[in-house]
Design a protein around this motif. Structure first.
Motif, PDB file in Angstrom:
ATOM      1  N   ALA A  41       0.841  -1.196   0.000  1.00  0.00           N
ATOM      2  CA  ALA A  41       0.000   0.000   0.000  1.00  0.00           C
ATOM      3  C   ALA A  41       0.872   1.241   0.000  1.00  0.00           C
ATOM      4  N   GLU A  42       0.766   2.046  -1.048  1.00  0.00           N
ATOM      5  CA  GLU A  42       1.469   3.330  -1.097  1.00  0.00           C
ATOM      6  C   GLU A  42       0.448   4.465  -0.955  1.00  0.00           C
ATOM      7  N   LYS A  43       0.879   5.684  -1.248  1.00  0.00           N
ATOM      8  CA  LYS A  43       0.089   6.902  -1.056  1.00  0.00           C
ATOM      9  C   LYS A  43      -1.353   6.796  -1.574  1.00  0.00           C
ATOM     10  N   SER A  44      -1.502   6.260  -2.823  1.00  0.00           N
ATOM     11  CA  SER A  44      -2.839   6.222  -3.450  1.00  0.00           C
ATOM     12  C   SER A  44      -3.798   5.370  -2.633  1.00  0.00           C
ATOM     13  N   TYR A  45      -3.301   4.290  -2.045  1.00  0.00           N
ATOM     14  CA  TYR A  45      -4.158   3.406  -1.249  1.00  0.00           C
ATOM     15  C   TYR A  45      -4.783   4.187  -0.091  1.00  0.00           C
ATOM     16  N   TYR A  46      -3.951   4.973   0.607  1.00  0.00           N
ATOM     17  CA  TYR A  46      -4.438   5.729   1.766  1.00  0.00           C
ATOM     18  C   TYR A  46      -5.355   6.861   1.325  1.00  0.00           C
ATOM     19  N   ALA A  47      -5.003   7.499   0.177  1.00  0.00           N
ATOM     20  CA  ALA A  47      -5.829   8.605  -0.330  1.00  0.00           C
ATOM     21  C   ALA A  47      -7.203   8.089  -0.747  1.00  0.00           C
ATOM     22  N   ASN A  48      -7.238   6.936  -1.421  1.00  0.00           N
ATOM     23  CA  ASN A  48      -8.516   6.378  -1.891  1.00  0.00           C
ATOM     24  C   ASN A  48      -9.451   6.030  -0.740  1.00  0.00           C
ATOM     25  N   ARG A  49      -8.897   5.778   0.413  1.00  0.00           N
ATOM     26  CA  ARG A  49      -9.743   5.428   1.575  1.00  0.00           C
ATOM     27  C   ARG A  49      -9.975   6.639   2.479  1.00  0.00           C
ATOM     28  N   GLY A  50      -9.555   7.810   2.010  1.00  0.00           N
ATOM     29  CA  GLY A  50      -9.800   9.041   2.771  1.00  0.00           C
ATOM     30  C   GLY A  50      -9.187   9.022   4.152  1.00  0.00           C
ATOM     31  N   LEU A  51      -8.019   8.413   4.295  1.00  0.00           N
ATOM     32  CA  LEU A  51      -7.429   8.269   5.632  1.00  0.00           C
ATOM     33  C   LEU A  51      -6.781   9.559   6.138  1.00  0.00           C
ATOM     34  N   GLY A  52      -6.555  10.529   5.235  1.00  0.00           N
ATOM     35  CA  GLY A  52      -6.027  11.813   5.703  1.00  0.00           C
ATOM     36  C   GLY A  52      -4.547  11.802   6.025  1.00  0.00           C
ATOM     37  N   TYR A  53      -3.853  10.713   5.755  1.00  0.00           N
ATOM     38  CA  TYR A  53      -2.394  10.691   5.904  1.00  0.00           C
ATOM     39  C   TYR A  53      -1.839   9.764   4.844  1.00  0.00           C
ATOM     40  N   GLU A  54      -0.512   9.838   4.657  1.00  0.00           N
ATOM     41  CA  GLU A  54       0.121   8.988   3.660  1.00  0.00           C
ATOM     42  C   GLU A  54       1.346   8.322   4.265  1.00  0.00           C
ATOM     43  N   PRO A  55       1.894   7.292   3.595  1.00  0.00           N
ATOM     44  CA  PRO A  55       3.056   6.604   4.176  1.00  0.00           C
ATOM     45  C   PRO A  55       4.215   7.567   4.396  1.00  0.00           C
ATOM     46  N   ARG A  56       5.024   7.293   5.443  1.00  0.00           N
ATOM     47  CA  ARG A  56       6.140   8.178   5.734  1.00  0.00           C
ATOM     48  C   ARG A  56       7.212   8.099   4.646  1.00  0.00           C
ATOM     49  N   ASN A  57       7.287   6.942   3.969  1.00  0.00           N
ATOM     50  CA  ASN A  57       8.391   6.689   3.028  1.00  0.00           C
ATOM     51  C   ASN A  57       9.741   6.927   3.695  1.00  0.00           C
ATOM     52  N   GLY A  58       9.830   6.503   4.916  1.00  0.00           N
ATOM     53  CA  GLY A  58      11.056   6.605   5.716  1.00  0.00           C
ATOM     54  C   GLY A  58      10.888   5.678   6.914  1.00  0.00           C
ATOM     55  N   ASN A  59      11.920   5.600   7.737  1.00  0.00           N
ATOM     56  CA  ASN A  59      11.867   4.714   8.898  1.00  0.00           C
ATOM     57  C   ASN A  59      10.781   5.125   9.882  1.00  0.00           C
ATOM     58  N   LEU A  60      10.101   4.138  10.459  1.00  0.00           N
ATOM     59  CA  LEU A  60       9.101   4.416  11.492  1.00  0.00           C
ATOM     60  C   LEU A  60       9.795   5.059  12.687  1.00  0.00           C
ATOM     61  N   ARG A  61       9.167   6.092  13.252  1.00  0.00           N
ATOM     62  CA  ARG A  61       9.815   6.800  14.368  1.00  0.00           C
ATOM     63  C   ARG A  61       9.315   6.362  15.732  1.00  0.00           C
ATOM     64  N   SER A  62       8.140   5.743  15.754  1.00  0.00           N
ATOM     65  CA  SER A  62       7.667   5.189  17.016  1.00  0.00           C
ATOM     66  C   SER A  62       6.961   3.887  16.704  1.00  0.00           C
ATOM     67  N   PHE A  63       6.785   3.084  17.748  1.00  0.00           N
ATOM     68  CA  PHE A  63       6.164   1.796  17.488  1.00  0.00           C
ATOM     69  C   PHE A  63       4.679   1.951  17.215  1.00  0.00           C
ATOM     70  N   ALA A  64       4.040   2.925  17.891  1.00  0.00           N
ATOM     71  CA  ALA A  64       2.605   3.149  17.689  1.00  0.00           C
ATOM     72  C   ALA A  64       2.320   3.592  16.250  1.00  0.00           C
ATOM     73  N   GLU A  65       3.323   4.166  15.584  1.00  0.00           N
ATOM     74  CA  GLU A  65       3.134   4.600  14.185  1.00  0.00           C
ATOM     75  C   GLU A  65       2.735   3.424  13.299  1.00  0.00           C
ATOM     76  N   LEU A  66       3.133   2.240  13.698  1.00  0.00           N
ATOM     77  CA  LEU A  66       2.814   1.033  12.935  1.00  0.00           C
ATOM     78  C   LEU A  66       1.301   0.853  12.783  1.00  0.00           C
ATOM     79  N   GLU A  67       0.553   1.411  13.745  1.00  0.00           N
ATOM     80  CA  GLU A  67      -0.919   1.273  13.679  1.00  0.00           C
ATOM     81  C   GLU A  67      -1.523   2.046  12.513  1.00  0.00           C
ATOM     82  N   LEU A  68      -0.768   2.976  11.957  1.00  0.00           N
ATOM     83  CA  LEU A  68      -1.273   3.750  10.815  1.00  0.00           C
ATOM     84  C   LEU A  68      -1.164   2.965   9.509  1.00  0.00           C
TER      85      LEU A  68
END
Ligand SMILES: [Ca+2]
Ligand SMILES: [Ca+2]
Ligand SMILES: [Ca+2]
Length: 463
Positions: A157-184
């Motif tokens: 799932a890249e940017k378009s996947y999140y945009a199509n579902r109206g999630l209001g955020y997109e992938p960081r395209n970088g290392n996760l900064r916190s573990f809770a971020e994984l829930e996004l």
């Protein structure tokens, strides 16, 4: 006359009685108000005492970590961890603190070593697929979240996947900064990540051990099942410094003299090492699985040939070399013995540390579950590794020591080598402070990176 005087006295008496009664009522009221204020004051005082006791615990841990960063003991991999654990419970004049965590179903006194877990930012899709409850689409989505590109992997799932579902955020395209971020990340459920540890503090809180009485649902068995958070982290970091405490020597730019001085290896060995460092895709951990004479000549163990030498080094034929043995023990005169290999791995690097890099697992503290569930290691071999490790009072002081453990052949080590280290730099401290007056408690949860001085707080909350 007499009657009038008596009646006046009686009236005066009534007035006095009333006055006394009113005064008594006022005093009683004042007493109640003052008492309430005193109780409130005591509660506030107890909260302050508990909070500062928790803070004292955290500060104690940070002080120990910083001291060991400035004064490392290359011969004792457990020196700092033992000192942290010995000081994890403390008494103060106005309270006490208590630092503990769960790992592999056991509760330990001391801070949580983030290097006991695998850093999710270093795992490949294949590594991710070993994890319990992981599905290929979620592994793909995590990889896409992390990688810099916008090319969606097969079932990711890249940017378009999140945009199509109206999630209001997109992938960081970088290392996760916190573990809770994984829930996004698409397809990830909080239940997988947190398990019973709903507040992600590594502790078994009362609501996490009471069954269905309160959220979350849990097994009420006195054990914390913390889901993926018990085996994965985003916090561990690689230190720019070697085991000696000096900045790692970058072999891409170092001279042979630098290398011999720093690691004690011979000039021909240093030359071969520097030659290998210049090859594309060179990796220091390859030394664990392939002798230097093969790496330095640009050959692989699969096609061993007598290649060019890096400074008078004796080449060996491929005949007597087996990749199935116990590794460096079979090395030739131009190769590194276990001690030399250990020093090279502990003191050198193939890069400049311009930004913090994700950390490796510390073989001295890693949990068996991580080795089994993330790296798919044979459970019997994991038991051998952990029992041998635990039998050494100073721990494994170099990754090369692992090759001495029965069963740890080059084949077993090869996929694991890039994930291994013998030091820990990031710890999560859950410090619970208690006031000495009453049982008021306060928790401070902080993740501390001691890889450089002063130590850095990567995350802080009071759950
Ligand atoms: Ca991406
Ligand atoms: Ca908890
Ligand atoms: Ca519950």
């Amino acid at each position: 006359m007499r009657g009038t005087r008596t009646s006046r006295r009686a009236s005066a008496l009534v007035i006095v009685i009333w006055t006394v009664a009113i005064a008594a009522t006022i005093v009683a009221g004042l007493q109640i108000a003052t008492y309430r204020q005193a109780v409130l004051g005591n509660e506030a005082l107890a909260r302050v005492q508990a909070r500062w006791a928790a803070r004292a615990g955290l500060e104690t841990m940070i002080a120990i970590m910083e001291w060991h960063t400035g004064n490392p003991d290359p011969d004792d991999a457990l020196a700092m961890i033992n000192e942290l654990d010995d000081n994890a419970i403390g008494d103060l004049e106005t309270g006490s603190y208590d630092i503990r965590h769960f790992l592999d179903d056991v509760e330990y006194v001391g801070p949580m070593d983030e290097h006991a877990k695998a850093n999710i930012n270093l795992l490949s899709s294949n590594d991710l697929l070993n994890i319990p409850d992981m599905t290929p689409d979620v592994a793909g989505a995590i990889t896409d979240w992390r990688d810099a590109d916008e090319e969606q992997s097969m079932i990711g799932a890249e940017k378009s996947y999140y945009a199509n579902r109206g999630l209001g955020y997109e992938p960081r395209n970088g290392n996760l900064r916190s573990f809770a971020e994984l829930e996004l990340v698409a397809g990830v459920w909080p239940e997988y990540i947190r398990g019973e540890d709903w507040n992600l503090n590594g502790r078994l809180d009362s609501n996490e051990d009471d069954g269905e009485q309160s959220w979350p649902e849990d097994k009420a068995d006195g054990i914390l099942d913390a889901g993926w958070s018990s085996i994965l982290t985003s916090f561990s970091r690689t230190s720019p410094n070697g085991a000696s405490g000096e900045p790692r020597l970058n072999l891409k730019v170092a001279t042979a003299e630098d290398v011999t001085e720093r690691t004690g290896i011979s000039a021909p060995q240093a030359a071969a090492l520097l030659q290998y460092a210049q090859t594309p895709n060179a990796r220091l951990e390859s030394l664990l699985t392939t002798p230097l004479s093969l790496l330095g000549s640009g050959n692989t163990p699969a096609q061993p040939q007598g290649g060019t030498t890096g400074g008078g080094r004796t080449n060996r034929s491929s005949g007597g070399r087996s990749t199935g043995g116990t590794g460096v023990a079979q090395a030739g005169p131009g190769d590194l013995d276990a001690n030399a290999l250990g020093r090279v791995l502990n003191e050198c690097s193939l890069q400049e540390f311009t930004r913090p890099l994700p950390g490796k697992i510390n073989i001295n503290t890693v949990s068996g579950r991580v080795l089994r569930d993330v790296f798919d290691m044979n459970p019997k071999l994991v038991d051998t590794l952990l029992s041998r490790r635990d039998a050494r009072p100073t721990g494994l002081t170099s990754v090369a020591d692992i090759l001495e453990i029965p069963g740890m052949t080059r084949e077993v080590l090869a996929p694991l080598a890039k994930h291994l280290d013998v030091q820990s730099f990031v710890f999560t401290v859950s410090s619970v402070g208690r006031s000495s007056t009453g049982g008021t408690e306060c928790e401070i949860l902080a993740t501390v990176d001691r890889s450089t001085l002063p130590a850095q707080i990567l995350s802080y909350r009071e759950p």
